[in-house]
Design an enzyme around this catalytic site. Structure first.
Site, mmCIF file in Angstrom:
data_model
loop_
_atom_site.group_PDB
_atom_site.id
_atom_site.type_symbol
_atom_site.label_atom_id
_atom_site.label_comp_id
_atom_site.label_asym_id
_atom_site.label_seq_id
_atom_site.Cartn_x
_atom_site.Cartn_y
_atom_site.Cartn_z
ATOM 1 N N HIS A 113 69.318 37.404 -67.012
ATOM 2 C CA HIS A 113 70.457 37.658 -66.124
ATOM 3 C C HIS A 113 71.405 38.631 -66.805
ATOM 4 O O HIS A 113 71.545 38.633 -68.028
ATOM 5 C CB HIS A 113 71.197 36.350 -65.810
ATOM 6 N N THR A 163 64.164 34.180 -80.419
ATOM 7 C CA THR A 163 65.034 35.196 -79.832
ATOM 8 C C THR A 163 64.638 36.613 -80.236
ATOM 9 O O THR A 163 65.125 37.567 -79.655
ATOM 10 C CB THR A 163 66.495 34.967 -80.275
#
Length: 187
Positions: A113, A163
Site C-alpha cells: 500500500h 524485509t
C-alpha cells in the site's frame, strides 16, 4: 491504456475494486474453498491446484488451508511443499523454486500500500514481486514482505519477518530478519 490487472501485475498503482479483479478474486475463492475441503489422496487436488496456480501444481504438496488473492501469479518449481495455513497474496508474481519447503502459517505478501495517506485513501494499491530460490527452507510463521528475493539454499527461521533480500545459502532469523553466523558446520 493498460487495464487495472495489467497495472497490478506490473507493480504499478491500480484499483483493486475493478470488476475484472473482483471477479478473479471470487473465482480464486471458489477454487480455494473446494481445495481446502480436500484430504490427502483426494483425486481432485491436483486439478484444483492446476486451476488455481500459474504453474507447479502437478508436483506440489500443499496442505490446506491455502489462502491466495488470485492464484495465477503463483509459480512453483518442482516438489514445493507448503504446510498448513499458508497465505500468498499474489497481486504480483510469486516465484518459488524447486524443492523449497515452507512451514505452517507462513505469509508471502507481494501486496503493498502507498505510504502517502492521500494516495492510500484514494483506494489505490500496488505490489512488488517475490522470488524464493531452490532448496529454501522457511520456518513456520515467517513473513516474507513485498519485493524480497531469497537466494537458493537459504534458511529463514521460524517467525522471521523478511524485509530485505536474503543471500544464497544464508540463514536469517528475527524481526527484522538478520543473518545468523554459524559456529558449527552441518555433519
Amino acid at each position: 491504456m493498460p487495464s487495472e490487472k495489467e497495472k497490478m501485475i506490473a507493480g504499478d498503482l491500480y484499483r483493486p475494486g475493478d470488476p475484472e479483479l473482483v471477479a478473479e478474486r471470487r473465482r480464486a475463492q471458489d477454487v480455494m474453498r473446494a481445495y481446502n475441503q480436500t484430504i490427502v489422496g483426494d483425486p481432485t487436488r491436483v486439478g484444483l491446484l492446476s486451476d488455481l496456480l500459474g504453474s507447479g501444481a502437478e508436483t506440489a504438496s500443499i496442505r490446506p488451508a491455502l489462502q491466495v488473492d488470485y492464484g495465477y501469479n503463483i509459480y512453483l518449481g518442482a516438489a514445493v511443499f507448503m504446510n498448513y495455513g499458508c497465505v500468498l497474496l499474489d497481486v504480483c508474481p510469486i516465484r518459488i523454486g524447486d524443492n523449497t519447503e515452507i512451514g505452517p502459517h507462513t505469509q508471502i505478501l507481494s501486496a503493498d500500500h502507498p505510504r502517502d495517506a492521500e494516495t492510500r485513501n484514494s483506494r489505490l494499491e500496488f505490489g512488488q514481486p517475490i522470488t524464493i530460490g531452490r532448496n529454501v527452507w522457511i520456518g513456520g510463521g515467517a513473513i516474507i514482505l513485498p519485493g524480497v528475493t531469497i537466494g537458493d539454499n537459504a534458511i529463514v527461521g521460524a517467525g522471521a519477518v523478511v524485509t530485505r533480500n536474503v543471500a544464497p545459502g544464508a540463514t536469517v532469523a528475527g524481526n527484522p530478519a538478520r543473518p545468523l553466523v554459524s559456529r558449527h558446520a552441518n555433519p
